[in-house]
Design a protein around this motif. Sequence first.
Motif, PDB file in Angstrom:
ATOM      1  N   ALA A  47       0.841  -1.205   0.000  1.00 18.12           N
ATOM      2  CA  ALA A  47       0.000   0.000   0.000  1.00 18.12           C
ATOM      3  C   ALA A  47       0.872   1.249   0.000  1.00 18.12           C
ATOM      4  CB  ALA A  47      -0.927   0.001   1.212  1.00 18.12           C
ATOM      5  N   ALA A  48       1.959   1.216   0.750  1.00 23.19           N
ATOM      6  CA  ALA A  48       2.875   2.356   0.778  1.00 23.19           C
ATOM      7  C   ALA A  48       3.522   2.552  -0.588  1.00 23.19           C
ATOM      8  CB  ALA A  48       3.938   2.151   1.848  1.00 23.19           C
ATOM      9  N   LEU A  49       3.879   1.462  -1.250  1.00 22.24           N
ATOM     10  CA  LEU A  49       4.465   1.575  -2.593  1.00 22.24           C
ATOM     11  C   LEU A  49       3.459   2.170  -3.570  1.00 22.24           C
ATOM     12  CD1 LEU A  49       6.494  -1.750  -2.946  1.00 22.24           C
ATOM     13  CD2 LEU A  49       7.394   0.571  -2.668  1.00 22.24           C
ATOM     14  N   ASP A  50       2.197   1.785  -3.437  1.00 21.66           N
ATOM     15  CA  ASP A  50       1.159   2.356  -4.304  1.00 21.66           C
ATOM     16  C   ASP A  50       1.048   3.862  -4.081  1.00 21.66           C
ATOM     17  OD1 ASP A  50       0.577  -0.111  -5.405  1.00 21.66           O
ATOM     18  OD2 ASP A  50      -1.110  -0.492  -4.058  1.00 21.66           O
ATOM     19  N   GLU A  51       1.131   4.271  -2.824  1.00 15.61           N
ATOM     20  CA  GLU A  51       1.046   5.696  -2.505  1.00 15.61           C
ATOM     21  C   GLU A  51       2.254   6.453  -3.076  1.00 15.61           C
ATOM     22  OE1 GLU A  51       0.853   8.533   1.428  1.00 15.61           O
ATOM     23  OE2 GLU A  51       0.105   6.483   1.574  1.00 15.61           O
ATOM     24  N   VAL A  52       3.422   5.869  -2.953  1.00  9.59           N
ATOM     25  CA  VAL A  52       4.624   6.490  -3.512  1.00  9.59           C
ATOM     26  C   VAL A  52       4.496   6.581  -5.028  1.00  9.59           C
ATOM     27  CG1 VAL A  52       7.115   6.206  -3.875  1.00  9.59           C
ATOM     28  CG2 VAL A  52       6.134   5.805  -1.618  1.00  9.59           C
ATOM     29  N   GLN A  53       3.948   5.542  -5.642  1.00  8.58           N
ATOM     30  CA  GLN A  53       3.757   5.537  -7.097  1.00  8.58           C
ATOM     31  C   GLN A  53       2.845   6.690  -7.514  1.00  8.58           C
ATOM     32  OE1 GLN A  53       5.045   3.098  -9.382  1.00  8.58           O
ATOM     33  NE2 GLN A  53       4.429   4.631 -10.847  1.00  8.58           N
ATOM     34  N   ARG A  54       1.754   6.904  -6.786  1.00  5.42           N
ATOM     35  CA  ARG A  54       0.846   8.001  -7.117  1.00  5.42           C
ATOM     36  C   ARG A  54       1.550   9.356  -6.976  1.00  5.42           C
ATOM     37  NH1 ARG A  54      -2.714   4.646  -4.363  1.00  5.42           N
ATOM     38  NH2 ARG A  54      -2.431   5.786  -2.418  1.00  5.42           N
ATOM     39  N   ASP A  55       2.341   9.496  -5.919  1.00 10.86           N
ATOM     40  CA  ASP A  55       3.068  10.748  -5.721  1.00 10.86           C
ATOM     41  C   ASP A  55       4.138  10.944  -6.796  1.00 10.86           C
ATOM     42  OD1 ASP A  55       1.546  11.276  -3.519  1.00 10.86           O
ATOM     43  OD2 ASP A  55       3.066  10.638  -2.066  1.00 10.86           O
ATOM     44  N   THR A  56       4.748   9.858  -7.222  1.00 14.35           N
ATOM     45  CA  THR A  56       5.786   9.924  -8.255  1.00 14.35           C
ATOM     46  C   THR A  56       5.204  10.415  -9.573  1.00 14.35           C
ATOM     47  OG1 THR A  56       7.006   8.120  -7.208  1.00 14.35           O
ATOM     48  CG2 THR A  56       7.506   8.556  -9.503  1.00 14.35           C
ATOM     49  N   ASP A  57       3.982  10.014  -9.864  1.00 17.44           N
ATOM     50  CA  ASP A  57       3.340  10.424 -11.110  1.00 17.44           C
ATOM     51  C   ASP A  57       3.176  11.940 -11.201  1.00 17.44           C
ATOM     52  OD1 ASP A  57       3.187   7.778 -11.871  1.00 17.44           O
ATOM     53  OD2 ASP A  57       1.108   7.533 -11.246  1.00 17.44           O
ATOM     54  N   GLU A  73      10.479   4.790 -10.036  1.00 14.78           N
ATOM     55  CA  GLU A  73       9.692   3.663 -10.539  1.00 14.78           C
ATOM     56  C   GLU A  73      10.527   2.386 -10.565  1.00 14.78           C
ATOM     57  OE1 GLU A  73       8.076   4.899 -14.277  1.00 14.78           O
ATOM     58  OE2 GLU A  73       6.622   6.242 -13.326  1.00 14.78           O
ATOM     59  N   LYS A  74      11.795   2.510 -10.930  1.00 23.29           N
ATOM     60  CA  LYS A  74      12.691   1.353 -10.931  1.00 23.29           C
ATOM     61  C   LYS A  74      12.852   0.812  -9.507  1.00 23.29           C
ATOM     62  CE  LYS A  74      17.349  -0.033 -12.235  1.00 23.29           C
ATOM     63  NZ  LYS A  74      18.627   0.413 -12.781  1.00 23.29           N
ATOM     64  N   TYR A  75      13.032   1.712  -8.551  1.00 23.49           N
ATOM     65  CA  TYR A  75      13.168   1.315  -7.148  1.00 23.49           C
ATOM     66  C   TYR A  75      11.885   0.638  -6.654  1.00 23.49           C
ATOM     67  CZ  TYR A  75      13.926   1.599  -2.138  1.00 23.49           C
ATOM     68  OH  TYR A  75      14.054   1.279  -0.816  1.00 23.49           O
ATOM     69  N   ILE A  76      10.733   1.186  -7.021  1.00 23.64           N
ATOM     70  CA  ILE A  76       9.451   0.613  -6.614  1.00 23.64           C
ATOM     71  C   ILE A  76       9.314  -0.807  -7.157  1.00 23.64           C
ATOM     72  CG2 ILE A  76       6.943   0.768  -6.946  1.00 23.64           C
ATOM     73  CD1 ILE A  76       7.265   3.827  -6.753  1.00 23.64           C
ATOM     74  N   GLU A  77       9.686  -1.008  -8.405  1.00 24.98           N
ATOM     75  CA  GLU A  77       9.583  -2.341  -9.001  1.00 24.98           C
ATOM     76  C   GLU A  77      10.504  -3.332  -8.290  1.00 24.98           C
ATOM     77  OE1 GLU A  77       7.315  -3.456 -11.103  1.00 24.98           O
ATOM     78  OE2 GLU A  77       6.481  -1.451 -10.911  1.00 24.98           O
ATOM     79  N   MET A  78      11.689  -2.890  -7.894  1.00 18.63           N
ATOM     80  CA  MET A  78      12.591  -3.766  -7.143  1.00 18.63           C
ATOM     81  C   MET A  78      11.969  -4.143  -5.808  1.00 18.63           C
ATOM     82  SD  MET A  78      16.482  -2.386  -7.949  1.00 18.63           S
ATOM     83  CE  MET A  78      16.343  -1.161  -6.675  1.00 18.63           C
ATOM     84  N   GLN A  79      11.350  -3.185  -5.151  1.00 16.53           N
ATOM     85  CA  GLN A  79      10.728  -3.453  -3.863  1.00 16.53           C
ATOM     86  C   GLN A  79       9.543  -4.412  -4.013  1.00 16.53           C
ATOM     87  OE1 GLN A  79      12.038  -2.464  -0.916  1.00 16.53           O
ATOM     88  NE2 GLN A  79      13.674  -1.754  -2.243  1.00 16.53           N
ATOM     89  N   ARG A  80       8.763  -4.231  -5.077  1.00 18.75           N
ATOM     90  CA  ARG A  80       7.635  -5.142  -5.314  1.00 18.75           C
ATOM     91  C   ARG A  80       8.131  -6.574  -5.540  1.00 18.75           C
ATOM     92  NH1 ARG A  80       2.854  -2.222  -6.103  1.00 18.75           N
ATOM     93  NH2 ARG A  80       3.178  -0.112  -6.850  1.00 18.75           N
ATOM     94  N   ALA A  81       9.233  -6.715  -6.264  1.00 17.34           N
ATOM     95  CA  ALA A  81       9.809  -8.039  -6.502  1.00 17.34           C
ATOM     96  C   ALA A  81      10.274  -8.668  -5.189  1.00 17.34           C
ATOM     97  CB  ALA A  81      10.977  -7.935  -7.484  1.00 17.34           C
TER      98      ALA A  81
END
Length: 50
Positions: A10-20, A32-40
Amino acid sequence: MKITLANAEAALDEVQRDTDKLRSQELRKAIEKYIEMQRAQIKALRRMMN
């Protein structure tokens, strides 16, 4: 632990929205690259837990 992983997602989703909202495409791509690494990593943890 599962609740913590859900909160992390959920925190990653929030960061993604803020990044946009960022103007800098370079910064946006780096985040976005960092977020994808964290999701993995979250997916790997879930596999280890099951």
